[in-house]
Design an enzyme around this catalytic site. Structure first.
Site, PDB file in Angstrom:
ATOM      1  N   ASP A   8      -2.576  10.104   3.301  1.00 37.58           N
ATOM      2  CA  ASP A   8      -3.970   9.711   3.526  1.00 37.58           C
ATOM      3  C   ASP A   8      -4.645  10.751   4.407  1.00 37.58           C
ATOM      4  O   ASP A   8      -4.514  10.721   5.628  1.00 37.58           O
ATOM      5  CB  ASP A   8      -4.016   8.320   4.190  1.00 37.58           C
ATOM      6  CG  ASP A   8      -5.443   7.875   4.469  1.00 37.58           C
ATOM      7  OD1 ASP A   8      -6.385   8.507   3.934  1.00 37.58           O
ATOM      8  OD2 ASP A   8      -5.611   6.875   5.212  1.00 37.58           O
TER       9      ASP A   8
ATOM     10  N   GLU B 194      -9.499   3.554   2.226  1.00 38.97           N
ATOM     11  CA  GLU B 194      -9.040   3.669   0.828  1.00 38.97           C
ATOM     12  C   GLU B 194      -7.957   2.648   0.484  1.00 38.97           C
ATOM     13  O   GLU B 194      -7.818   2.249  -0.662  1.00 38.97           O
ATOM     14  CB  GLU B 194      -8.505   5.092   0.561  1.00 38.97           C
ATOM     15  CG  GLU B 194      -7.045   5.372   0.968  1.00 38.97           C
ATOM     16  CD  GLU B 194      -6.753   5.170   2.443  1.00 38.97           C
ATOM     17  OE1 GLU B 194      -7.684   5.281   3.249  1.00 38.97           O
ATOM     18  OE2 GLU B 194      -5.587   4.894   2.797  1.00 38.97           O
TER      19      GLU B 194
ATOM     20  N   ASP C 264     -12.169   6.938   3.841  1.00 38.20           N
ATOM     21  CA  ASP C 264     -10.922   6.728   4.581  1.00 38.20           C
ATOM     22  C   ASP C 264     -10.518   5.248   4.594  1.00 38.20           C
ATOM     23  O   ASP C 264      -9.400   4.923   4.974  1.00 38.20           O
ATOM     24  CB  ASP C 264     -11.080   7.260   6.011  1.00 38.20           C
ATOM     25  CG  ASP C 264      -9.759   7.466   6.713  1.00 38.20           C
ATOM     26  OD1 ASP C 264      -8.705   7.411   6.029  1.00 38.20           O
ATOM     27  OD2 ASP C 264      -9.756   7.688   7.939  1.00 38.20           O
TER      28      ASP C 264
ATOM     29  N   LYS D 252     -10.114  12.861   7.952  1.00 41.12           N
ATOM     30  CA  LYS D 252      -9.606  12.500   9.274  1.00 41.12           C
ATOM     31  C   LYS D 252      -9.586  13.730  10.174  1.00 41.12           C
ATOM     32  O   LYS D 252      -9.306  14.835   9.693  1.00 41.12           O
ATOM     33  CB  LYS D 252      -8.151  12.000   9.146  1.00 41.12           C
ATOM     34  CG  LYS D 252      -8.022  10.598   8.623  1.00 41.12           C
ATOM     35  CD  LYS D 252      -6.569  10.143   8.635  1.00 41.12           C
ATOM     36  CE  LYS D 252      -6.397   8.805   7.978  1.00 41.12           C
ATOM     37  NZ  LYS D 252      -7.014   7.690   8.688  1.00 41.12           N
TER      38      LYS D 252
ATOM     39  N   ARG E 273      -7.652  -0.487   1.139  1.00 39.48           N
ATOM     40  CA  ARG E 273      -8.184  -1.760   0.628  1.00 39.48           C
ATOM     41  C   ARG E 273      -8.665  -1.619  -0.822  1.00 39.48           C
ATOM     42  O   ARG E 273      -8.668  -2.585  -1.569  1.00 39.48           O
ATOM     43  CB  ARG E 273      -9.299  -2.247   1.563  1.00 39.48           C
ATOM     44  CG  ARG E 273     -10.469  -1.308   1.666  1.00 39.48           C
ATOM     45  CD  ARG E 273     -11.388  -1.656   2.827  1.00 39.48           C
ATOM     46  NE  ARG E 273     -10.844  -1.244   4.115  1.00 39.48           N
ATOM     47  CZ  ARG E 273     -11.422  -1.487   5.277  1.00 39.48           C
ATOM     48  NH1 ARG E 273     -12.565  -2.138   5.332  1.00 39.48           N
ATOM     49  NH2 ARG E 273     -10.877  -1.068   6.414  1.00 39.48           N
TER      50      ARG E 273
ATOM     51  N   ASP F 288       1.571   6.312   5.566  1.00 44.09           N
ATOM     52  CA  ASP F 288       0.646   5.370   4.923  1.00 44.09           C
ATOM     53  C   ASP F 288       1.244   4.735   3.656  1.00 44.09           C
ATOM     54  O   ASP F 288       0.617   3.932   2.997  1.00 44.09           O
ATOM     55  CB  ASP F 288      -0.679   6.082   4.605  1.00 44.09           C
ATOM     56  CG  ASP F 288      -1.883   5.191   4.842  1.00 44.09           C
ATOM     57  OD1 ASP F 288      -1.744   4.177   5.558  1.00 44.09           O
ATOM     58  OD2 ASP F 288      -2.961   5.489   4.289  1.00 44.09           O
TER      59      ASP F 288
ATOM     60  N   LYS G 283       0.864  -1.186   0.000  1.00 42.59           N
ATOM     61  CA  LYS G 283       0.000   0.000   0.000  1.00 42.59           C
ATOM     62  C   LYS G 283       0.895   1.229   0.000  1.00 42.59           C
ATOM     63  O   LYS G 283       1.685   1.428   0.922  1.00 42.59           O
ATOM     64  CB  LYS G 283      -0.909  -0.018   1.241  1.00 42.59           C
ATOM     65  CG  LYS G 283      -1.675   1.296   1.470  1.00 42.59           C
ATOM     66  CD  LYS G 283      -2.617   1.210   2.667  1.00 42.59           C
ATOM     67  CE  LYS G 283      -3.232   2.570   3.000  1.00 42.59           C
ATOM     68  NZ  LYS G 283      -4.120   2.550   4.181  1.00 42.59           N
TER      69      LYS G 283
HETATM   70  N1  BES Z   1      -4.235   4.495   6.853  1.00 43.72           N
HETATM   71  C1  BES Z   1      -5.342   4.229   7.682  1.00 43.72           C
HETATM   72  C2  BES Z   1      -5.037   3.223   8.787  1.00 43.72           C
HETATM   73  C3  BES Z   1      -4.065   3.653   9.850  1.00 43.72           C
HETATM   74  C4  BES Z   1      -4.530   4.136  11.062  1.00 43.72           C
HETATM   75  C5  BES Z   1      -2.711   3.510   9.673  1.00 43.72           C
HETATM   76  C6  BES Z   1      -3.630   4.491  12.039  1.00 43.72           C
HETATM   77  C7  BES Z   1      -1.810   3.870  10.656  1.00 43.72           C
HETATM   78  C8  BES Z   1      -2.267   4.354  11.848  1.00 43.72           C
HETATM   79  C9  BES Z   1      -6.491   3.658   6.843  1.00 43.72           C
HETATM   80  O1  BES Z   1      -6.573   4.104   5.547  1.00 43.72           O
HETATM   81  C10 BES Z   1      -7.748   4.072   7.534  1.00 43.72           C
HETATM   82  O2  BES Z   1      -7.991   5.234   7.640  1.00 43.72           O
HETATM   83  N2  BES Z   1      -8.525   3.091   7.977  1.00 43.72           N
HETATM   84  C11 BES Z   1      -9.729   3.333   8.677  1.00 43.72           C
HETATM   85  C12 BES Z   1     -10.733   2.296   8.232  1.00 43.72           C
HETATM   86  C13 BES Z   1     -12.130   2.577   8.699  1.00 43.72           C
HETATM   87  C14 BES Z   1     -12.682   3.790   7.999  1.00 43.72           C
HETATM   88  C15 BES Z   1     -12.979   1.358   8.392  1.00 43.72           C
HETATM   89  C16 BES Z   1      -9.455   3.193  10.186  1.00 43.72           C
HETATM   90  O3  BES Z   1      -8.662   2.349  10.582  1.00 43.72           O
HETATM   91  O4  BES Z   1     -10.032   3.960  10.944  1.00 43.72           O
HETATM   92 ZN    ZN Z   2      -7.612   5.936   5.311  1.00 40.92          ZN
HETATM   93 ZN    ZN Z   3      -4.724   4.687   4.674  1.00 44.39          ZN
END
Ligand code: BES
Ligand code: ZN
Ligand code: ZN
Length: 493
Positions: free
Chosen positions: A252, A331, A329, A259, A333, A270, A247
């Site tokens: 992000d 994204e 967010d 966020k 996946r 990210d 990834k």
């Molecule tokens: N890049 C983030 C995940 C992340 C969170 C990485 C903290 C490093 C530290 C990912 O894209 C994300 O935002 N995931 C969301 C998914 C949710 C919306 C289902 C998350 O984990 O909150």
């Molecule tokens: Zn995200």
């Molecule tokens: Zn992300």
């Protein structure tokens, strides 16, 4: 820092300073020459505890046992203690009884990983004074055994630690200085430097040709256009093909499901999955592993703008599956969905994806540990065993049929988020599972490195910031695989 292995006794080696490891609080051991001083200093020999005696030019560092990660931690701690001193060379005994490889590797890895610094933006660079690091094989060499394996071990450990540090450098670099195009250029330069390595870079038009509707949607609102980076290392007579997918969100912001500001800080990290797979490929090529290794990176930015993709959009991935977007967010996946389809087209024997995918994984296993998910218990087991040797922490999170149902969508084949807030790391992996064809399911592992990839405080031999998570476990795993295959089966290297 140059590493030199010598058969000489530690006392016969000239160096400005000596590092002495104290095992299991045994301050009476023959290596301990300053018992009284250590008593005065109340040095007990706990892990990470150091005592520096400037007049004796010795630094003592404790370990509970000669387990390899404790060696890494203690060597890093000792070097940190003397890093700013005017020492140009240091020496250490390798505490070896039978095998010169394991401890030597751990010493070199601890030294190199522990002394990394991200200095790109510092006006004054703080270069390490220590130029020579001498390892005495005293105990081992006295038995007149061959020390060549130790020399080879040093070289291998240097590669493993150096490429891990290179992954840190990519991740620590701010988003505007490591855009998708710049990450692609980094990969092209890397391919030019390495033997048997080539690099293909696909731009937005390529993604359109490939009908990567999910990847394209995530990328759309950024002024920095996406790239699909495909590095290949193909040595002669390679038997197996191992494909790593990363990834590569160079930033992000969360997109329209923006966020909150405190969660946005550090989202330059990210791209840690991308940094890991690029550096794994570099390691494999430099170690001349006997496998074809590929690194496929989905590099883009998740931004807001008038043309941003939205919650409620329905996307069509490369394998024609439709995805209802319910949170922009989630994204990573989406980008990985298309990259995994592309990766299976390469017909891999093993397929690993690395991603800072979910905050839920960090909640589940803590910030220091990678979450591993997949269908094959055996593959997970072998990867976890390699991770343990490498010093990386890893935990397996199990799939189940009920969590899978939480990804149902009313209007599309699948939703990009789960209907429940629980088990988010697993439901994210189960989303990815939709893009791994049946014949590859048992060859695939997903590694969620959201926790360990970037931690804003130092731990063990890791600095605050990027850690290069995932690189060492992959290289140890491939090395294990190579050893299994080699005629001269060498155990436990
Ligand atoms: N890049 C983030 C995940 C992340 C969170 C990485 C903290 C490093 C530290 C990912 O894209 C994300 O935002 N995931 C969301 C998914 C949710 C919306 C289902 C998350 O984990 O909150
Ligand atoms: Zn995200
Ligand atoms: Zn992300």
């Amino acid at each position: 820092m140059k590493f030199i292995v010598k058969e000489n006794k530690i006392d016969d080696i000239n160096a400005d300073c000596e590092i002495v490891i104290v095992v299991n609080k045994d301050t009476n051991h023959k290596w301990v020459k300053d018992k009284e001083d250590l008593k005065t200093l109340k040095f007990e020999g706990k892990l990470e505890e150091c005592a520096f005696l400037p007049h004796q030019h010795r630094v003592y560092t404790g370990v509970d046992s000669l387990e390899r990660d404790e060696i890494r931690i203690s060597v890093a701690a000792a070097l940190k203690k003397i890093a700013n001193c005017d020492y140009k060379s240091v020496k250490i005994a390798s505490y070896i009884k039978d095998c010169p490889v394991t401890n030597t590797k751990a010493i070199v890895e601890g030294a190199l990983l522990g002394t990394y610094k991200f200095e790109r933006y510092k006006s004054e660079k703080n270069e390490l004074n220590i130029k020579e690091f001498i390892i005495s094989l005293e105990d081992y060499a006295q038995k007149t055994l061959n020390i060549d394996p130790a020399i080879a071990a040093v070289k291998e450990a240097e590669i493993i630690a150096e490429v891990t540090n290179r992954a840190k450098e990519i991740v620590n670099t701010p988003p505007d200085d490591m855009t998708p195009a710049l990450l692609a250029q980094y990969s092209i330069d890397l391919a030019n430097e390495l033997e048997d390595v080539t690099c293909f870079v696909g731009d937005e038009n390529f993604l359109k040709e490939q009908e990567m509707g999910a990847f394209l949607a995530v990328s759309r609102a950024s002024v920095h256009k996406p790239r699909l980076i495909h590095l290949k290392y193909k040595p002669k007579n390679s038997e197996k093909k191992i494909v790593f997918v990363g990834k590569g969100l160079t930033y992000d912001s969360g997109g329209l499901s923006l966020k909150p500001s405190q969660h946005m800080v550090s989202m330059k990290a990210d791209k840690s999955g991308a940094a890991a797979v690029i550096s794994i490929l570099e390691g494999a090529a430099r170690m001349k592993l006997p496998f074809e290794v590929e690194a496929i990176v989905g590099a883009c930015e998740n931004m807001i703008g008038a043309n941003a993709y939205k919650p409620d959009d329905v996307l069509v991935a490369k394998n024609k599956k439709t995805i209802e977007v319910r949170n922009t967010d989630a994204e990573g996946r989406l980008v990985l969905a298309d990259c995994l389809c592309y990766a299976t087209e390469q017909k891999p024997d093993f397929l690993f994806d690395y991603a800072t995918l979910t905050g839920a994984c960090v909640v589940a296993v803590g910030e220091y540990t990678t979450g591993v998910m997949g269908h094959s218990r055996e593959l997970k087991h072998s990867y976890m065993s390699a991770a343990n040797k490498s010093g990386e922490l890893i935990a397996s999170l199990p799939f189940n049929r009920y969590l899978k149902k939480l990804l149902k969508s009313q209007i599309a084949d699948i939703s990009n988020i789960s209907a429940s807030r629980y088990g988010g790391a697993i439901t994210a992996a189960l989303f990815l599972d939709n893009f791994v064809q049946d014949e590859y399911k048992d060859k695939w592992l997903h590694l969620d490195i959201a926790g360990p990839a970037y931690v804003e405080k130092s731990w063990g031999y890791n600095q605050s910031g990027a850690t290069g998570a995932g690189v060492r476990m992959a290289l140890y795993w491939m090395k294990d695989l190579a050893n299994k295959k080699s005629k001269h089966h060498k155990k436990d290297h």
